[in-house]
Scaffold this motif. Structure first.
Motif, PDB file in Angstrom:
ATOM      1  N   PHE A   1       0.838  -1.200   0.000  1.00 51.46           N
ATOM      2  CA  PHE A   1       0.000   0.000   0.000  1.00 51.46           C
ATOM      3  C   PHE A   1       0.875   1.254   0.000  1.00 51.46           C
ATOM      4  O   PHE A   1       0.639   2.202  -0.758  1.00 51.46           O
ATOM      5  N   VAL A   2       1.908   1.252   0.847  1.00 52.55           N
ATOM      6  CA  VAL A   2       2.818   2.395   0.945  1.00 52.55           C
ATOM      7  C   VAL A   2       3.601   2.574  -0.350  1.00 52.55           C
ATOM      8  O   VAL A   2       3.759   3.696  -0.849  1.00 52.55           O
ATOM      9  N   PHE A   3       4.081   1.482  -0.917  1.00 51.82           N
ATOM     10  CA  PHE A   3       4.878   1.568  -2.136  1.00 51.82           C
ATOM     11  C   PHE A   3       4.070   2.150  -3.300  1.00 51.82           C
ATOM     12  O   PHE A   3       4.571   2.978  -4.059  1.00 51.82           O
ATOM     13  N   ILE A   4       2.833   1.701  -3.449  1.00 55.34           N
ATOM     14  CA  ILE A   4       1.988   2.212  -4.531  1.00 55.34           C
ATOM     15  C   ILE A   4       1.708   3.698  -4.335  1.00 55.34           C
ATOM     16  O   ILE A   4       1.764   4.496  -5.278  1.00 55.34           O
ATOM     17  N   PHE A   5       1.415   4.076  -3.096  1.00 52.92           N
ATOM     18  CA  PHE A   5       1.203   5.495  -2.798  1.00 52.92           C
ATOM     19  C   PHE A   5       2.446   6.302  -3.130  1.00 52.92           C
ATOM     20  O   PHE A   5       2.377   7.368  -3.753  1.00 52.92           O
ATOM     21  N   ASN A   6       3.604   5.785  -2.737  1.00 55.50           N
ATOM     22  CA  ASN A   6       4.865   6.477  -2.970  1.00 55.50           C
ATOM     23  C   ASN A   6       5.164   6.617  -4.453  1.00 55.50           C
ATOM     24  O   ASN A   6       5.715   7.634  -4.902  1.00 55.50           O
ATOM     25  N   LEU A   7       4.808   5.603  -5.231  1.00 54.80           N
ATOM     26  CA  LEU A   7       5.050   5.639  -6.668  1.00 54.80           C
ATOM     27  C   LEU A   7       4.160   6.662  -7.362  1.00 54.80           C
ATOM     28  O   LEU A   7       4.607   7.413  -8.232  1.00 54.80           O
ATOM     29  N   ILE A   8       2.887   6.704  -6.985  1.00 54.13           N
ATOM     30  CA  ILE A   8       1.939   7.584  -7.664  1.00 54.13           C
ATOM     31  C   ILE A   8       2.145   9.043  -7.276  1.00 54.13           C
ATOM     32  O   ILE A   8       2.164   9.933  -8.131  1.00 54.13           O
ATOM     33  N   VAL A   9       2.270   9.306  -5.987  1.00 52.64           N
ATOM     34  CA  VAL A   9       2.355  10.688  -5.499  1.00 52.64           C
ATOM     35  C   VAL A   9       3.782  11.192  -5.699  1.00 52.64           C
ATOM     36  O   VAL A   9       4.690  10.828  -4.956  1.00 52.64           O
ATOM     37  N   GLY A  10       3.981  12.012  -6.704  1.00 53.56           N
ATOM     38  CA  GLY A  10       5.308  12.528  -6.998  1.00 53.56           C
ATOM     39  C   GLY A  10       5.248  13.937  -7.545  1.00 53.56           C
ATOM     40  O   GLY A  10       4.512  14.791  -7.038  1.00 53.56           O
ATOM     41  N   THR A  11       5.978  14.182  -8.624  1.00 56.42           N
ATOM     42  CA  THR A  11       6.064  15.520  -9.193  1.00 56.42           C
ATOM     43  C   THR A  11       4.719  16.022  -9.693  1.00 56.42           C
ATOM     44  O   THR A  11       4.409  17.214  -9.591  1.00 56.42           O
TER      45      THR A  11
END
Length: 500
Positions: free
Chosen positions: A16-26
């Motif tokens: 869950f954290v990894f997917i959030f981290n991947l999507i939420v960026g620049t």
């Protein structure tokens, strides 16, 4: 072939954290500016629709991953059948393999561990064909399900997207560094065009754009060499990064919310409700902001409990959509002028006293520098590898000369985006182009083509009687037509806007 090397599994919450981290960026940092162009009501509606469409295509990718695993498992069973006597029990839907296994032949190394550990009598259930146990990347799936033209278009589209990524990272980092370094005109609402003429310091002849270019060169010379090496992200790096992002975004939302409560009632900030001219900006930004499709195999395969995968993805998208709305809406109601990179609204002013507030503002202003600099080498290496796959025979990579293998494609990956950014600093324009053109290809068209071809291939090889537990809830071909139509609807206004 699928990657069957031993890899550390992690629990569902880590996925869950990894997917959030991947999507939420620049992309999230450009959303407030896009909302200010399109209006808060129109922006809110569009971002929800675009989030839903992105979620639909994520389920297509997951189904295609399961289909690729099914074909891989089927081919593996055929290998075993060549060397053993297999009896099929119609009542139990189970194949009993009764003879001992022999060692795999040349080119079958990927099955060595599984075959050596298989006992004398094993039971292979046919409903276990569909799984996510093997990490099969999108490039491998493209080779499995697409023809020659389809494979070329896939790698070309991915390369264009990664070029756009590197351009956005380069411009965002250089622009952030420039605005922290320059103390002149921080409090003004000057447009980007004024950066070509306005001075960085009052006693210097250098313009803000000159300093931006110097920061770009420094960024290129510092991180560019990593494109010649091999760098891997780790679980702990991702966890630290997501905590860093949560802190930065939470602080930005908190400061914007605080500004809402201290606004003068005589002159409140009232943004537009809807502006149709802002749709092209918002479409490209939102597509870019929900991008995760190209990395799903690496993130989902190690999850230990995949029974909750659908709810995991759903919760991630709901949370991210709510998070984006909070960030964009508080921003456009709190600031009269929204910079194309939202963190630039928090750059310290030269007339502010030092203290905790100034430290927080420096933290926010430098946020893109730290996070994007950590991701830049990985994106550059990924682009380098994809360019090699596109133009070289990767099975005979060692036969090419050293310059072609290690130097040429690394330079081809990092030089073009740096040259583009040397002449423009408009992050939102780069996001609009990358998100809408390459983004629609990766997020919409490729998932549609993959799941369509995967379904047909699995039916022809495995049959209709085996149920794919990872099948998308959006099953009918009508959904594929809808996504294709939506892609066209997104491309038309952006293309019209760029040609004007």
């Amino acid at each position: 072939m699928p990657n069957r090397s031993a890899q550390e599994e992690y629990p569902t919450w880590v996925g869950f954290v990894f997917i959030f981290n991947l999507i939420v960026g620049t992309g999230a940092l450009t959303l407030p500016s896009a909302f200010s162009h399109a209006g808060w009501l129109l922006g809110s509606i569009l971002i929800v629709v675009l989030a839903f469409v992105s979620y639909v295509t994520v389920t297509f990718i997951i189904e295609a991953m399961a289909c690729a695993n099914a074909i891989y498992n089927w081919e593996r069973l055929q290998l075993i059948k060549r060397d053993r006597v297999v009896e099929y029990d119609e009542d139990s839907n189970v194949e009993t393999i009764a003879e001992p296994l022999i060692q795999p032949g040349p080119g079958e190394d990927q099955w060595t561990d599984a075959i050596e550990q298989t006992p004398l009598n094993i039971m292979y259930c046919r409903n276990q064909y569909y799984s996510l146990s093997n990490k099969i990347e999108l490039g491998v799936m493209a080779n499995m399900f697409f023809g020659r033209v389809g494979r070329f278009l896939f790698f070309f589209c991915l390369a264009v997207y990664l070029y756009g990524d590197l351009s956005i990272y380069s411009a965002a980092v250089s622009k952030s560094l420039r605005d922290v370094i320059c103390f002149h005109n921080h409090s003004t609402n000057a447009s980007d065009d004024s950066d070509f003429t306005s001075r960085c310091w009052e006693d210097s002849a250098m313009s803000r754009f000159d300093v931006y270019r110097l920061c770009l060169v420094a960024f290129f010379t510092t991180l560019g060499p990593f494109a010649f090496l091999n760098v891997q992200k780790t679980k702990y790096l991702q966890l630290v990064t997501v905590l860093f992002r949560w802190l930065a975004f939470s602080v930005m939302i908190s400061i914007a919310t605080h500004r809402l409560f201290i606004q003068d009632d005589d002159s409140p900030i009232v943004p537009e409700k809807a502006n149709m001219n802002g749709i092209p900006y918002l479409i490209g930004t939102c597509i870019y902001s929900f991008m995760c499709h190209h990395s799903l195999p690496s993130l989902l395969t190690p999850i230990s409990n995949k029974r909750k995968l659908k709810s995991l993805i759903s919760m991630d998208y709901v949370l991210i959509c709510a998070f984006y709305l909070s960030l964009a809406l508080t921003g456009i109601f709190a600031f009269a002028d929204i910079k194309d990179l939202y963190t630039l609204n928090f750059v310290p002013n030269s007339d502010q006293d030092s203290g905790i507030l100034k430290g927080i503002e420096y933290f926010l202003a430098l946020f893109p520098v730290f996070t994007l600099s950590a991701s830049y080498p990985i994106i550059a290496i990924t682009l380098r590898n994809n360019l090699q796959t596109l133009f070289l025979d990767t099975n005979q990579l060692d036969t090419y000369n050293f310059f072609l293998r290690r130097v040429f494609f690394a330079l081809l990956a990092i030089l073009p985006p740096t040259i583009v950014c040397f002449f423009t600093e408009s992050v939102i324009s780069l996001v609009e182009f990358t998100g809408c053109y390459a983004g629609t290809g990766i997020q919409y068209l490729i998932p549609v083509a993959l799941v369509y071809s995967a379904r047909r291939t699995c039916v022809s090889i495995i049959g209709r009687g085996i149920v794919n537990d990872y099948r998308s809830p959006f099953k009918g071909n009508l959904w594929l037509v809808v996504i294709f139509g939506w892609t066209v609807a997104c491309l038309v206004p952006v293309t019209i806007n760029l040609t004007q």
